[in-house]
Design a protein around this motif. Structure first.
Motif, PDB file in Angstrom:
ATOM      1  N   GLU A 109     -23.476   8.183  21.154  1.00  0.00           N
ATOM      2  CA  GLU A 109     -24.875   8.823  21.541  1.00  0.00           C
ATOM      3  C   GLU A 109     -25.974   8.202  20.526  1.00  0.00           C
ATOM      4  O   GLU A 109     -26.998   7.672  20.786  1.00  0.00           O
ATOM      5  N   LEU A 154     -29.745   9.753  25.749  1.00  0.00           N
ATOM      6  CA  LEU A 154     -29.501  10.393  27.085  1.00  0.00           C
ATOM      7  C   LEU A 154     -30.151  11.503  27.782  1.00  0.00           C
ATOM      8  O   LEU A 154     -30.240  11.540  28.805  1.00  0.00           O
ATOM      9  N   CYS A 204     -27.308  11.210  34.630  1.00  0.00           N
ATOM     10  CA  CYS A 204     -26.607  11.399  33.384  1.00  0.00           C
ATOM     11  C   CYS A 204     -25.233  10.713  33.582  1.00  0.00           C
ATOM     12  O   CYS A 204     -24.755  10.478  35.101  1.00  0.00           O
ATOM     13  N   TYR A 224     -21.793   7.735  36.667  1.00  0.00           N
ATOM     14  CA  TYR A 224     -23.119   8.091  36.676  1.00  0.00           C
ATOM     15  C   TYR A 224     -23.493   8.953  38.019  1.00  0.00           C
ATOM     16  O   TYR A 224     -23.057   8.401  38.966  1.00  0.00           O
TER      17      TYR A 224
END
Length: 142
Positions: free
Chosen positions: A18, A29, A38, A96
């Motif tokens: 991240e 994110l 997300c 996803y």
């Protein structure tokens, strides 16, 4: 036993990924979540190669291995700060999803282009994490 708890390896690597997205690609994110999408983890394959000692500084390298319409496969490699010892190998599969429905969604075409541009073609040659692990262990012997 004086080493990092096994579950923390996963935390460290996912948090590093991240951070890498934010630092190198200006992707947050939280922006995706705010837009209603997300990536969720569907599975991890992790190998603990050498212990990481409590409070030891480590380096983490992450790479995209595979991309398809609705998923990503990402490698995380933890090593000693001087890169002389491999600590852990993690392969994580993400789907996803739409935050509201919780259902799998397809990446937008521009996302596919972006993730394909990040794809580490060398790692894409590995079809299984254990083959990648063998390569890493062979490098350790040198």
């Amino acid at each position: 036993m004086g080493h990092l708890n096994n579950s923390r390896y996963i935390d460290y690597i996912i948090n590093a990924r991240e951070d890498h997205l934010d630092q190198y690609y200006n992707l947050k994110l939280s922006d995706f979540i705010a837009a209603g999408y997300c990536w969720v983890v569907t599975n991890h394959e992790i190998y603990y190669i050498k212990p990481s000692l409590y409070n030891e500084k480590v380096k983490i390298q992450t790479s995209v291995i595979e991309v398809d319409n609705s998923s990503l496969l990402v490698e995380g490699l933890m090593m000693s700060e001087d890169e002389s010892q491999f600590k852990s190998l993690l392969w994580t599969k993400y789907f996803y999803v739409n935050v509201k429905t919780g259902k799998r969604e397809n990446h937008a075409p521009e996302q596919m282009d972006f993730f394909n541009s990040l794809k580490n073609e060398h790692l894409s040659n590995y079809k299984e994490s254990r083959n990648r692990l063998k390569t890493i262990l062979d490098l350790q012997k040198r």
